[in-house]
Design a protein around this motif. Structure first.
Motif, PDB file in Angstrom:
ATOM      1  N   THR A 114      -2.562  -4.901  11.240  1.00 46.16           N
ATOM      2  CA  THR A 114      -2.631  -3.645  12.010  1.00 46.16           C
ATOM      3  C   THR A 114      -3.944  -2.848  11.290  1.00 46.16           C
ATOM      4  OG1 THR A 114      -0.541  -3.598  12.380  1.00 46.16           O
ATOM      5  CG2 THR A 114      -1.684  -1.579  13.036  1.00 46.16           C
TER       6      THR A 114
ATOM      7  N   HIS B 196      -6.102   1.189  11.953  1.00 51.56           N
ATOM      8  CA  HIS B 196      -5.853   2.730  12.589  1.00 51.56           C
ATOM      9  C   HIS B 196      -7.239   3.083  12.768  1.00 51.56           C
ATOM     10  CE1 HIS B 196      -1.652   2.476  12.844  1.00 51.56           C
ATOM     11  NE2 HIS B 196      -1.693   1.895  11.812  1.00 51.56           N
TER      12      HIS B 196
ATOM     13  N   HIS C  11      -5.191   3.694   0.519  1.00 52.71           N
ATOM     14  CA  HIS C  11      -4.415   2.441   0.302  1.00 52.71           C
ATOM     15  C   HIS C  11      -4.585   2.148  -1.103  1.00 52.71           C
ATOM     16  CE1 HIS C  11      -4.527   1.619   4.846  1.00 52.71           C
ATOM     17  NE2 HIS C  11      -4.040   2.631   4.759  1.00 52.71           N
TER      18      HIS C  11
ATOM     19  N   TYR D 143      -2.212   3.935  -3.436  1.00 53.88           N
ATOM     20  CA  TYR D 143      -0.874   3.153  -3.326  1.00 53.88           C
ATOM     21  C   TYR D 143      -0.858   1.955  -3.933  1.00 53.88           C
ATOM     22  CZ  TYR D 143       0.863   7.071  -0.255  1.00 53.88           C
ATOM     23  OH  TYR D 143       1.249   8.457   0.237  1.00 53.88           O
TER      24      TYR D 143
ATOM     25  N   LEU E 246       3.314  -0.340   3.964  1.00 56.30           N
ATOM     26  CA  LEU E 246       2.848   1.136   4.356  1.00 56.30           C
ATOM     27  C   LEU E 246       3.342   1.425   5.813  1.00 56.30           C
ATOM     28  CD1 LEU E 246      -0.957   1.221   3.270  1.00 56.30           C
ATOM     29  CD2 LEU E 246       0.882   2.034   2.238  1.00 56.30           C
TER      30      LEU E 246
ATOM     31  N   LYS F 252       6.096  -3.669  10.867  1.00 57.06           N
ATOM     32  CA  LYS F 252       5.309  -4.450   9.868  1.00 57.06           C
ATOM     33  C   LYS F 252       4.643  -3.352   9.130  1.00 57.06           C
ATOM     34  CE  LYS F 252       2.680  -6.708  12.716  1.00 57.06           C
ATOM     35  NZ  LYS F 252       1.745  -7.648  13.243  1.00 57.06           N
ATOM     36  N   HIS F 253       3.852  -4.132   8.050  1.00 58.53           N
ATOM     37  CA  HIS F 253       2.938  -3.423   7.218  1.00 58.53           C
ATOM     38  C   HIS F 253       1.841  -2.396   7.979  1.00 58.53           C
ATOM     39  CE1 HIS F 253       0.426  -2.528   3.707  1.00 58.53           C
ATOM     40  NE2 HIS F 253      -0.390  -3.534   4.094  1.00 58.53           N
ATOM     41  N   LYS F 254       1.767  -1.314   7.625  1.00 56.74           N
ATOM     42  CA  LYS F 254       0.845  -0.298   8.323  1.00 56.74           C
ATOM     43  C   LYS F 254       1.262   0.045   9.546  1.00 56.74           C
ATOM     44  CE  LYS F 254      -3.287  -2.452   7.145  1.00 56.74           C
ATOM     45  NZ  LYS F 254      -4.786  -2.458   7.316  1.00 56.74           N
TER      46      LYS F 254
END
Lengths: 532, 119, 92
Positions: A433, A435, A460, A463, B26, B100-102
Motif C-alpha cells: 500500500t 499513500h 518509516h 521506525y 505500520l 496489512k502493513h501500512k
C-alpha cells in the motif's frame, strides 16, 4: 601595437554572429567514436530531435559578456554584504522572528542550488547540441554562484543566531527537508529532457518568481539588505534561466509532434511537484515575515494565475494545456499557509526553528487577506491554542505523520472543496500500500511506481531504526527513539525548536538590540523594558 | 509503464517492506474532521495487538489533548478504511481485522466535528 | 487575434534602472509600472520593447543592452535581443 599599425581593424562582429561562432563554430562532428556512444542518455525518454541547429538561445550571451556581467554582479553584491556586516545589519531587521525564515532558506533551499549546479553539469555533458550545452554549462556555474553567495551572506547571521551551523547535515537528514531534497533528486535522476523541462521550465519559468519576487521584496521590506541582495543577484541569472526554460519547451514541441504528450506529462508532473515544494514558501511569506508585502494568495494570483495564464495561452498553439490540477492550487491558495504553519506549531519541538502564534494584528491581516477561510477555520484554532499557551499547556502533537510517497510532505492537505476533510488517496502496487497527499502526487506515482517505491521516507526510516546517531543503543532501557532521531537530524531539543517566546534567539535579540523579539507581543526580557 | 529507465526492466527495491520493521507493521490512523492535529498519524504496531489495546492504550496518547476526545461515545464511532466501513472487535488483532502493513484506518465521530469548528 | 496577454520585466529599484524605466515608459505607452519594496515590475499587454537609443539618451552614455542583466530580476514573455532592441512578446 605599433607593428600592426597599418592593418585595418577587424570589423566588429554583431551579437548574433559572435554568438553563432561560440555555439556552432566550436562544435564538431565526432569521427572516431560513434555519436550514440558519446551521448548515451539522449534517446531513452522517447524525445525526438531532428535538428539541433534549430536551437535558438534568445540571450545570445557570449563568454566575454558572461564573465564581465557576472563579475560586476558579484562586486555589487559583495559591496552590499560588506556594508551589511560592517554595520551590524543583522540587528536592523524587523524582529527576531524574521531570522527564523532564513534558517528555512539556508537549510532547505541552498542545497537545491547546489543540486541544480550538479544537474546542469550533467546536461552540459549529455546534450548533443552545442547551443543548449553551453547554456547548461553557464547555468551550472550560476547555480554554484547562488549556493556560495547564499552560504556566505547567511554565514554572518550564523555568528549570532542558532540553527544555521549545520546546514548540509540538516539538508540530508531533517524530516521536512527530505521534501526539497527528494524533489531535486527525482529531477536529477530523470533523463536529460525531463530534467530540463522540470527545472528550467516548470520550476524556474512557472514557479520561481514566487520565491524570488514577492519573498525577496519582503526581505527588503523587513530590512534585510543582505538577503535581498543575494536574492536579486541570483534572480538576475534566473531571468536568463527562465528564458532557457521557455526556449527548451518551444524547441521540443517544434521538433516533433510526438514530443507533445511527453512534454505535457512532464509539465503536469513538475508543476505539481514544484507547487507542493512551494508550500514551504507560502508559510514563510504569510507567517515568517513580520512585515508583509503581499499574501501567498495574492502572489499566487499574480504570478501563477495571471502570468502563468499568459504563458499557457501562448503555448496553446502547440497543443499544450495548462498543468493538470492547476485548479486545485487555486482552491488551496486560501489555506495552504495556515495548514502548514499549524503543523509546524504543533510539532515545534521537532523542527529546526522556533515558532509562534500569529498576533492579534496578524490575525486581522489574515482575516482581510483570506476572507473565505481564516475566520472560519483558522482563527478559532489559533485562539484556542493561545488560551492553552497562556495556561502553560501549549498544544502539542507528539505522533509522527503518514507521509506522501511522492512529495514526502505529511498528508496535511484537505479536500479541494472541503477544508475540514483530510485528503485520503492510496493505491496498491505489487501487494504493498502507498499513500498520497493529493491526486497530483498519486498520478505521479501511478505513472512511474518503480521510481517511488524506494523513496527514503523519514518517518518509516525512523521506525525502521535507521535514523539514530552513531553509537546509540536502542536496547538501552531509557532509549527514546524520537529523541535519538532528532539528534541524528542535527536538531537540538530545547535549542533549535520550541516556542519563540522561550527561545535563546529571542532573549539574545532583546539583550543585543533592546527591541522586542516579537514586535507585536512586547518584550520578554528586562533588556527591553529598561529602555522603553 | 512502471518507469522509463536507461536499462529496460528497472526495478526499485521496496524500501518499506514489512520485514524491515523488526516484527512490527505500520498502521495509519486518522480522526476525521480533526484537522487541528494536522495529519493522519503513522505508528508501528505489533500485528497481534488487539483492537481494544489501540482504543485504550494508543489513541488517548495521540488524540487525548483534544477537547472532543473525552466526549467520544466509542460505540457510535464510524470506522472505515479504503475498503469501506468496518466494525471493529476489541478482542481481535490487527491482522484478524485484515489490516496489512501500512493500512490506513479512519474514524468519524458525528456531532464531534472539531473544537469551535476549527478542526 | 491581437496580442493582449501581459508580458513583464522586473528590475531592481536603483539609480541604474531609473533611466531604463523611463525609456520603457516612453517607448511603450501601455506599460504599467508597479513599485514594490526594492523592485519595480513593469507590465505591458502583448509586447514590450527596450530600445538602446532611448536608454542612452536618458543615461547620457553608451549602453549595451546586455547590461540589463545586472539589474534584471525577472521577466515574462519570449525574448528577442539584438544590439538595438530587447523585445518581450507573446505570439498568441
Amino acid at each position: 601595437m605599433a607593428a600592426d599599425g597599418d592593418l585595418k581593424p577587424i570589423k566588429k562582429l554583431s551579437l548574433k554572429e559572435n554568438y553563432a561562432l561560440l555555439t556552432r563554430g566550436l562544435g564538431w562532428e565526432p569521427t572516431y567514436e560513434k555519436k550514440e556512444e558519446i551521448f548515451r542518455t539522449i534517446d531513452f525518454e522517447g524525445i525526438k530531435i531532428h535538428d539541433w541547429e534549430k536551437w535558438e538561445d534568445p540571450f545570445r550571451l557570449t563568454m566575454d559578456a558572461y564573465w564581465k556581467y557576472q563579475g560586476e554582479k558579484e562586486r555589487k553584491l559583495y559591496a552590499i554584504i560588506d556594508a551589511f556586516q560592517q554595520n551590524n545589519g543583522q540587528f536592523n531587521v524587523t524582529d527576531a522572528r524574521y531570522v527564523q525564515a532564513l534558517k528555512l532558506f539556508l537549510n532547505g533551499i541552498v542545497g537545491l542550488e547546489y543540486a541544480s549546479h550538479r544537474g546542469f553539469n550533467i546536461l552540459g555533458r549529455e546534450f548533443p547540441g552545442v547551443g543548449p550545452r553551453i547554456a547548461a554549462q553557464m547555468q551550472a556555474i550560476d547555480e554554484l554562484r547562488h549556493a556560495t553567495t547564499q552560504i556566505h551572506a547567511i554565514s554572518h547571521y550564523n555568528r549570532f543566531f542558532e540553527g544555521m551551523a549545520d546546514f548540509p547535515h540538516q539538508f540530508d537528514r531533517v524530516w521536512y527537508l527530505s521534501i526539497p531534497k527528494s524533489f531535486f533528486e527525482d529531477a536529477v535522476s530523470s533523463g536529460p529532457f525531463e530534467f530540463i523541462v522540470a527545472i528550467s521550465f516548470a520550476f524556474e519559468y512557472v514557479l520561481t518568481n514566487l520565491a524570488f519576487m514577492p519573498w525577496m521584496s519582503g526581505a527588503a521590506f523587513n530590512g534585510d539588505m543582505s538577503t535581498v541582495s543575494f536574492g536579486f543577484s541570483a534572480q538576475s541569472d534566473e531571468a536568463r534561466h527562465m528564458t532557457l526554460g521557455i526556449e527548451v519547451i518551444k524547441f521540443l514541441l517544434e521538433q516533433d509532434p510526438d514530443n507533445v504528450p511527453l512534454v505535457q506529462k512532464w509539465i503536469d508532473k513538475w508543476f505539481w511537484r514544484g507547487y507542493r515544494l512551494l508550500a514551504l514558501l507560502a508559510t514563510m511569506m504569510d507567517y515568517m515575515l513580520p512585515k508583509r508585502v503581499m499574501s501567498w494568495s495574492e502572489a499566487w494570483t499574480i504570478y501563477y494565475e495571471e502570468n502563468g495564464g499568459a504563458l499557457f495561452a501562448d503555448l496553446a498553439r502547440y497543443g499544450i494545456r495548462p498543468p493538470k490540477y492547476a485548479d486545485v492550487t487555486i482552491k488551496e491558495k486560501q489555506r495552504v499557509s495556515h495548514e502548514m504553519w499549524s503543523i509546524f506549531y504543533s510539532v515545534r519541538n521537532a523542527v529546526g526553528f522556533p515558532v509562534w502564534l500569529p498576533s492579534a494584528e496578524e490575525m486581522d491581516w489574515f482575516s482581510e487577506k483570506y476572507p473565505d477561510t481564516f475566520d472560519r477555520y483558522y482563527r478559532p484554532r489559533f485562539e484556542h491554542w493561545r488560551e492553552l499557551e497562556e495556561k502553560g499547556t501549549p498544544f502539542t502533537n507528539m505522533t509522527l505523520p503518514q507521509l506522501c510517497q511522492v512529495c514526502q510532505w505529511p498528508c496535511i492537505y484537505t479536500e479541494p472543496d472541503d477544508p475540514t476533510e483530510f485528503v485520503h488517496r492510496e493505491t496498491e502496487y505489487q501487494g504493498e500500500t502507498f499513500h498520497f497527499c493529493s491526486d497530483g502526487c498519486k498520478d505521479i506515482f501511478c505513472n512511474e511506481p518503480e521510481k517511488y517505491v524506494h523513496a527514503w521516507l523519514p518517518v518509516h526510516q525512523i521506525y525502521q531504526g535507521n535514523c539514530f546517531p552513531e553509537g546509540a543503543d536502542p536496547t538501552a532501557p531509557d532509549f527514546n527513539p524520537l529523541v535519538a532521531a532528532l539528534q541524528y537530524m542535527g536538531i537540538k531539543p530545547g535549542v533549535d525548536g520550541g516556542l519563540m517566546s522561550q527561545h535563546v534567539d529571542a532573549s539574545r535579540w532583546e539583550q543585543w538590540t533592546s527591541r522586542p523579539a516579537n514586535l507585536h507581543e512586547g518584550a520578554i526580557t528586562q533588556a527591553v523594558r529598561k529602555t522603553t | 509503464m512502471p518507469v522509463k529507465a536507461i536499462k529496460p526492466g528497472y526495478h526499485g527495491e521496496f524500501r518499506d517492506r514489512v520485514e524491515n520493521f523488526r516484527g512490527q507493521q505500520l498502521l495509519n490512523i486518522c480522526w476525521e474532521k480533526h484537522t487541528m492535529f494536522g495529519w493522519p498519524m503513522c505508528i508501528p504496531v505489533p500485528p497481534e495487538m488487539p483492537f481494544g489495546a489501540l482504543l485504550e492504550q494508543v489513541l488517548p496518547g495521540i488524540y487525548g489533548a483534544h477537547p472532543d476526545f473525552a466526549r467520544i461515545k466509542w460505540n457510535e464511532v464510524q470506522w472505515s478504511s479504503a475498503k469501506g466501513p468496518f466494525t471493529p472487535d476489541p478482542s481481535k488483532s490487527m491482522v484478524e481485522h485484515g489490516f496489512k502493513h501500512k493500512t490506513q484506518i479512519r474514524f468519524r465521530t458525528p456531532g464531534l466535528d472539531g473544537h469551535n469548528g476549527a478542526g | 487575434m491581437s496580442n493582449i496577454q501581459p508580458v513583464f520585466i522586473a528590475l531592481q529599484a536603483n539609480n541604474d534602472t531609473l533611466p531604463i524605466i523611463e525609456a520603457i515608459c516612453s517607448d511603450n505607452p501601455q506599460a504599467q509600472v508597479n513599485e514594490y519594496p526594492a523592485m519595480v515590475k513593469i507590465n505591458c499587454p502583448g509586447r514590450m520593447v527596450i530600445r538602446r537609443s532611448s536608454v542612452e539618451e536618458r543615461m547620457g552614455r553608451d549602453f549595451d543592452l546586455r547590461e540589463l542583466q545586472i539589474n534584471l530580476i525577472s521577466l515574462a514573455g519570449e525574448v528577442d535581443e539584438s544590439e538595438d532592441e530587447f523585445v518581450l512578446f507573446w505570439k498568441a
